[in-house]
Design a protein around this motif. Structure first.
Motif, PDB file in Angstrom:
ATOM      1  N   VAL A  47      17.744  43.315  29.701  1.00 47.77           N
ATOM      2  CA  VAL A  47      16.667  43.497  30.674  1.00 47.77           C
ATOM      3  C   VAL A  47      17.073  44.662  31.566  1.00 47.77           C
ATOM      4  N   ALA A  48      16.469  45.814  31.326  1.00 47.78           N
ATOM      5  CA  ALA A  48      16.857  47.027  32.052  1.00 47.78           C
ATOM      6  C   ALA A  48      15.784  48.080  31.880  1.00 47.78           C
ATOM      7  N   ASP A  49      15.867  49.108  32.726  1.00 46.45           N
ATOM      8  CA  ASP A  49      14.987  50.266  32.607  1.00 46.45           C
ATOM      9  C   ASP A  49      15.463  51.092  31.418  1.00 46.45           C
ATOM     10  N   LEU A  50      14.598  51.276  30.421  1.00 45.28           N
ATOM     11  CA  LEU A  50      15.024  51.969  29.203  1.00 45.28           C
ATOM     12  C   LEU A  50      15.441  53.407  29.472  1.00 45.28           C
ATOM     13  N   TYR A  51      14.875  54.033  30.513  1.00 44.94           N
ATOM     14  CA  TYR A  51      15.217  55.425  30.813  1.00 44.94           C
ATOM     15  C   TYR A  51      16.623  55.562  31.358  1.00 44.94           C
ATOM     16  N   GLU A  52      17.197  54.465  31.812  1.00 49.42           N
ATOM     17  CA  GLU A  52      18.592  54.467  32.246  1.00 49.42           C
ATOM     18  C   GLU A  52      19.504  53.924  31.139  1.00 49.42           C
ATOM     19  N   ALA A  53      19.046  52.876  30.477  1.00 51.35           N
ATOM     20  CA  ALA A  53      19.892  52.196  29.493  1.00 51.35           C
ATOM     21  C   ALA A  53      20.108  53.017  28.232  1.00 51.35           C
ATOM     22  N   VAL A  54      19.048  53.662  27.728  1.00 53.33           N
ATOM     23  CA  VAL A  54      19.174  54.376  26.456  1.00 53.33           C
ATOM     24  C   VAL A  54      20.101  55.588  26.564  1.00 53.33           C
ATOM     25  N   PRO A  55      19.969  56.463  27.576  1.00 51.25           N
ATOM     26  CA  PRO A  55      20.916  57.585  27.685  1.00 51.25           C
ATOM     27  C   PRO A  55      22.364  57.120  27.841  1.00 51.25           C
ATOM     28  N   GLU A  56      22.560  56.028  28.576  1.00 49.00           N
ATOM     29  CA  GLU A  56      23.915  55.515  28.741  1.00 49.00           C
ATOM     30  C   GLU A  56      24.467  55.004  27.408  1.00 49.00           C
ATOM     31  N   LEU A  57      23.612  54.349  26.635  1.00 43.94           N
ATOM     32  CA  LEU A  57      24.029  53.849  25.328  1.00 43.94           C
ATOM     33  C   LEU A  57      24.375  54.994  24.390  1.00 43.94           C
ATOM     34  N   VAL A  58      23.600  56.067  24.451  1.00 45.98           N
ATOM     35  CA  VAL A  58      23.866  57.230  23.593  1.00 45.98           C
ATOM     36  C   VAL A  58      25.239  57.819  23.938  1.00 45.98           C
ATOM     37  N   GLU A  59      25.541  57.924  25.225  1.00 45.05           N
ATOM     38  CA  GLU A  59      26.837  58.472  25.643  1.00 45.05           C
ATOM     39  C   GLU A  59      27.982  57.596  25.145  1.00 45.05           C
ATOM     40  N   ILE A  64      15.448  46.175  24.320  1.00 44.82           N
ATOM     41  CA  ILE A  64      15.622  46.685  25.687  1.00 44.82           C
ATOM     42  C   ILE A  64      14.246  46.737  26.327  1.00 44.82           C
ATOM     43  N   ASN A  65      14.071  45.982  27.409  1.00 47.10           N
ATOM     44  CA  ASN A  65      12.780  45.914  28.090  1.00 47.10           C
ATOM     45  C   ASN A  65      13.028  45.464  29.519  1.00 47.10           C
ATOM     46  N   LYS A  66      12.283  46.037  30.467  1.00 50.85           N
ATOM     47  CA  LYS A  66      12.500  45.661  31.860  1.00 50.85           C
ATOM     48  C   LYS A  66      11.784  44.373  32.245  1.00 50.85           C
ATOM     49  N   ASP A  67      10.922  43.875  31.355  1.00 51.04           N
ATOM     50  CA  ASP A  67      10.220  42.621  31.615  1.00 51.04           C
ATOM     51  C   ASP A  67      10.997  41.458  30.984  1.00 51.04           C
ATOM     52  N   PRO A  68      11.595  40.593  31.796  1.00 52.51           N
ATOM     53  CA  PRO A  68      12.388  39.489  31.226  1.00 52.51           C
ATOM     54  C   PRO A  68      11.548  38.466  30.466  1.00 52.51           C
ATOM     55  N   GLU A  69      10.238  38.486  30.657  1.00 57.05           N
ATOM     56  CA  GLU A  69       9.347  37.537  29.974  1.00 57.05           C
ATOM     57  C   GLU A  69       8.730  38.121  28.701  1.00 57.05           C
ATOM     58  N   ALA A  70       9.150  39.308  28.307  1.00 55.86           N
ATOM     59  CA  ALA A  70       8.582  39.947  27.122  1.00 55.86           C
ATOM     60  C   ALA A  70       8.852  39.085  25.877  1.00 55.86           C
ATOM     61  N   PRO A  71       7.849  38.868  25.040  1.00 52.65           N
ATOM     62  CA  PRO A  71       8.023  38.030  23.838  1.00 52.65           C
ATOM     63  C   PRO A  71       9.109  38.521  22.890  1.00 52.65           C
ATOM     64  N   ILE A  72       9.439  39.808  22.934  1.00 50.11           N
ATOM     65  CA  ILE A  72      10.441  40.352  22.024  1.00 50.11           C
ATOM     66  C   ILE A  72      11.774  39.650  22.192  1.00 50.11           C
ATOM     67  N   PHE A  73      12.059  39.162  23.407  1.00 46.02           N
ATOM     68  CA  PHE A  73      13.341  38.497  23.646  1.00 46.02           C
ATOM     69  C   PHE A  73      13.444  37.145  22.945  1.00 46.02           C
ATOM     70  N   GLN A  74      12.315  36.584  22.530  1.00 43.92           N
ATOM     71  CA  GLN A  74      12.345  35.292  21.833  1.00 43.92           C
ATOM     72  C   GLN A  74      12.899  35.421  20.418  1.00 43.92           C
ATOM     73  N   VAL A  75      12.829  36.615  19.833  1.00 43.12           N
ATOM     74  CA  VAL A  75      13.352  36.820  18.483  1.00 43.12           C
ATOM     75  C   VAL A  75      14.595  37.694  18.475  1.00 43.12           C
ATOM     76  N   ALA A  76      14.937  38.291  19.628  1.00 43.38           N
ATOM     77  CA  ALA A  76      16.072  39.209  19.684  1.00 43.38           C
ATOM     78  C   ALA A  76      17.401  38.456  19.616  1.00 43.38           C
ATOM     79  N   ASP A  77      18.359  39.029  18.887  1.00 44.20           N
ATOM     80  CA  ASP A  77      19.725  38.505  18.874  1.00 44.20           C
ATOM     81  C   ASP A  77      20.488  38.987  20.094  1.00 44.20           C
ATOM     82  N   VAL A  78      20.160  40.206  20.539  1.00 42.28           N
ATOM     83  CA  VAL A  78      20.766  40.771  21.741  1.00 42.28           C
ATOM     84  C   VAL A  78      19.647  41.343  22.592  1.00 42.28           C
TER      85      VAL A  78
END
Length: 348
Positions: free
Chosen positions: A332-344, A315-329
């Motif tokens: 691209v989102a603001d983690l402060y919004e995405a993580v609480p929603e995922l927890v719920e 989870i990263n708001k930068d679509p060009e972040a290198p982490i996405f090259q190895v990620a299976d899923v």
């Protein structure tokens, strides 16, 4: 005059050849609080791939060794267990333990390989013993193959932060082959209740006036799974701003998943998390079933410590972040919004 007469017999003549003895590995079984370390169980599994005898070595204080030896005798793959106890061995200081190994590995030793996990302690101990015996050591191996015909062992190990794999061959001329094992590359050896393993006590080698002394052990206590062996890991990066935000954002997600918490080096250097939680080239190498990278850009040093994970979620708001090259899923989102929603969602 004497005459020599050949005598013929009906028996078959056999020509015998001397053959090299099979491999015999000595595995250092590290332990803490009476429990054998998971990394040592992986080292045992690697030693079994050599195809010969496997002897375990347990070293510690008198009150530590007995219980650990009983557990070691139930491990699948061991053919025998050696143990040595002394108050000097209570904290496994390399300068104190190395003379014992040097004695075991003298010129007439039956051991052809010395194996351990790639732990902080073993990374100090095995190279020291190898150097004292004028022998090489191979570190952090991920695979091995032993050729009985040539009595040579070939290893692979990652280099350049995992971007290349080196193949290293230890020939017959190396009489004892030392190597440490990346625990995530070998499935831990299991218990075998029907195992019949001999044990033997060996006298300690006392060291007078050791150059290094143990001062104290500081452990980070947590109810969560251990980072090195957890099946699920949630890691945070520098994007989490500070220690309070790091804790408030990641802990609910880790609790919902039953996961361990990790951190990038940038987060550790910034003081967001303890260095025992660092994942990467200079931290811990993990390979869980699920690895979640929250606000981690994916620097090469971090990828070296987690890219063997079975499922990588980023989870990263930068679509060009290198982490996405190895990620299976990737999200691209603001983690402060995405993580609480995922927890719920996970709590439902």
């Amino acid at each position: 005059m004497l005459r020599l007469r050949p005598i013929l017999t009906s028996g078959t003549l056999h020509r015998r050849y001397a053959t090299a003895a099979g491999p015999h590995a000595l595995v250092l079984l590290e332990h803490r609080a009476g429990v054998i370390e998971a990394g040592s169980l992986s080292a045992l599994a690697a030693a079994q791939q050599l195809g010969g005898q496997v002897t375990g070595l347990v070293v510690g204080a008198p009150d530590q060794v007995k219980g650990v030896v009983e557990k070691a005798k139930r491990l699948k793959g061991l053919t025998s267990v050696l143990h040595s106890s002394s108050e000097q061995y209570a904290h496994s200081i390399p300068e104190v333990v190395s003379p014992l190994l040097e004695k075991l590995l003298s010129d007439n030793t039956p051991y052809t390989h010395v194996v351990s996990a790639h732990s902080s302690s073993a990374k100090s101990l095995l190279p020291r013993v190898a150097a004292r015996l004028d022998l090489p050591a191979v570190s952090d191996i991920t695979s091995l193959e032993h050729d009985s015909a040539s009595n040579a062992t070939t290893f692979t190990r990652p280099i350049y932060a995992g971007n290349a794999i080196a193949t290293v061959r230890a020939p017959q001329s190396v009489r004892v082959k030392f190597f440490t094992v990346r625990s995530t590359a070998f499935k831990a050896s299991a218990e075998d209740e029907g195992a019949q393993v001999d044990e033997k006590a060996i006298d300690p080698v006392e060291v007078s006036n050791p150059p290094t002394q143990h001062v104290r052990t500081d452990l980070t206590k947590s109810d969560r799974p251990d980072l090195g062996s957890a099946s699920r890991v949630v890691s945070g990066g520098r994007a989490l701003k500070n220690a309070e935000t790091f804790k408030a954002t990641l802990e609910p997600l880790a609790d919902a998943l039953g996961a361990a918490i990790g951190a990038s080096r940038a987060a550790v250097d910034a003081g967001y998390a303890d260095n025992s939680l660092q994942v990467g080239q200079t931290g811990k190498v993990v390979a869980p079933e699920l690895y979640m990278a929250i606000g981690i850009s994916g620097a090469i040093q971090h990828l070296a410590g987690m890219k063997d994970s079975k499922m990588i979620v980023a989870i990263n708001k930068d679509p060009e972040a290198p982490i996405f090259q190895v990620a299976d899923v990737g999200l691209v989102a603001d983690l402060y919004e995405a993580v609480p929603e995922l927890v719920e969602k996970l709590k439902q």
